[in-house]
Design a protein around this motif. Structure first.
Motif, PDB file in Angstrom:
ATOM      1  N   VAL A 191       0.882  -1.273  -0.006  1.00 32.22           N
ATOM      2  CA  VAL A 191      -0.036  -0.085  -0.101  1.00 32.22           C
ATOM      3  C   VAL A 191       0.958   1.252   0.019  1.00 32.22           C
ATOM      4  N   TYR A 227      -4.297  -3.491   2.788  1.00 30.99           N
ATOM      5  CA  TYR A 227      -4.981  -2.204   3.133  1.00 30.99           C
ATOM      6  C   TYR A 227      -6.061  -2.570   4.268  1.00 30.99           C
ATOM      7  N   ILE A 275      -3.836   7.078  -1.392  1.00 33.53           N
ATOM      8  CA  ILE A 275      -3.457   5.893  -2.359  1.00 33.53           C
ATOM      9  C   ILE A 275      -4.068   6.210  -3.648  1.00 33.53           C
ATOM     10  N   VAL A 299       1.418   5.297  -2.588  1.00 34.22           N
ATOM     11  CA  VAL A 299       1.411   6.567  -1.956  1.00 34.22           C
ATOM     12  C   VAL A 299       2.613   7.476  -2.773  1.00 34.22           C
TER      13      VAL A 299
END
Length: 156
Positions: A36, A75, A63, A40
Motif C-alpha cells: 500500500v 489495506y 493511495i 502513495v
C-alpha cells in the motif's frame, strides 16, 4: 537506528507523520502494509500527519493506482490497525529506549551501537603494554585467533 530506538506515544497526533513514523503500536505503515505504501506519492508521505490522515479516513485517498490482491489484504490490515490506536488530547511523546528516564543523550546513542557486543579478555593488557605497536597488534590478533600460519619450508 533512531526509529528503532524511540517509542512513540500518540497524543494529539499532530506532530506524527502517518506514512513514516512508527505510531501503529510501535510499527511503521511500511511494516504493516508495504504494498500500500508503494502506491502513495512521496510528497504525500512526507506531509500527511496522523491527525489529518485519520480525519474522515483521508489516508485512504492518498493511495493512487490499482491495488493488487496483496495490497488489498494489507489495506484491510492497515485499516483495522489504524482504528484501534487510541488518540487522546495530550502531546505526542517520544521516549528514548536506551536511557532510564527516556531522554536522548549522545552517550546513550554511542553505547547503543555496541549493545550486545562482547569484550575480548586480555585485550586491555595488550594495548596498555609498553611493547612496540607491531608486537601489540600481533598479540591482539593472536588473542582473537587471527594469526596467519607461515610455512617453515622456504625452499620452494
Amino acid at each position: 537506528m533512531f526509529n528503532a530506538s524511540v517509542v512513540i506515544s500518540v497524543g494529539s497526533s499532530a506532530s506524527l507523520l502517518f506514512w513514516e513514523d512508527p505510531w501503529i503500536q510501535g510499527l511503521f505503515v511500511a511494516a504493516v502494509a508495504p504494498e500500500v505504501l508503494k502506491l502513495v506519492r512521496p510528497g504525500v508521505v512526507k506531509r500527511r500527519s496522523v491527525r489529518d490522515g485519520l480525519l474522515n479516513h483521508a489516508w485512504a485517498t492518498d493511495i493512487v493506482g490499482e491495488l493488487s490482491v496483496d495490497a488489498v489484504v494489507q489495506y484491510l490490515r492497515l485499516s483495522a490497525a489504524v482504528v484501534v490506536v487510541p488518540i487522546n488530547g495530550g502531546a505526542d511523546t517520544f521516549r528514548w529506549k536506551w536511557t532510564e528516564d527516556g531522554t536522548f543523550t549522545v552517550r546513550s546513542a554511542y553505547r547503543m551501537f555496541f549493545h550486545g557486543t562482547t569484550t575480548l579478555p586480555g585485550a586491555v593488557h595488550v594495548w596498555n603494554s609498553f611493547a612496540p605497536y607491531k608486537f601489540r597488534f600481533h598479540a591482539w590478533l593472536s588473542l582473537r585467533g587471527r594469526c596467519l600460519l607461515v610455512p617453515n619450508d622456504f625452499s620452494t
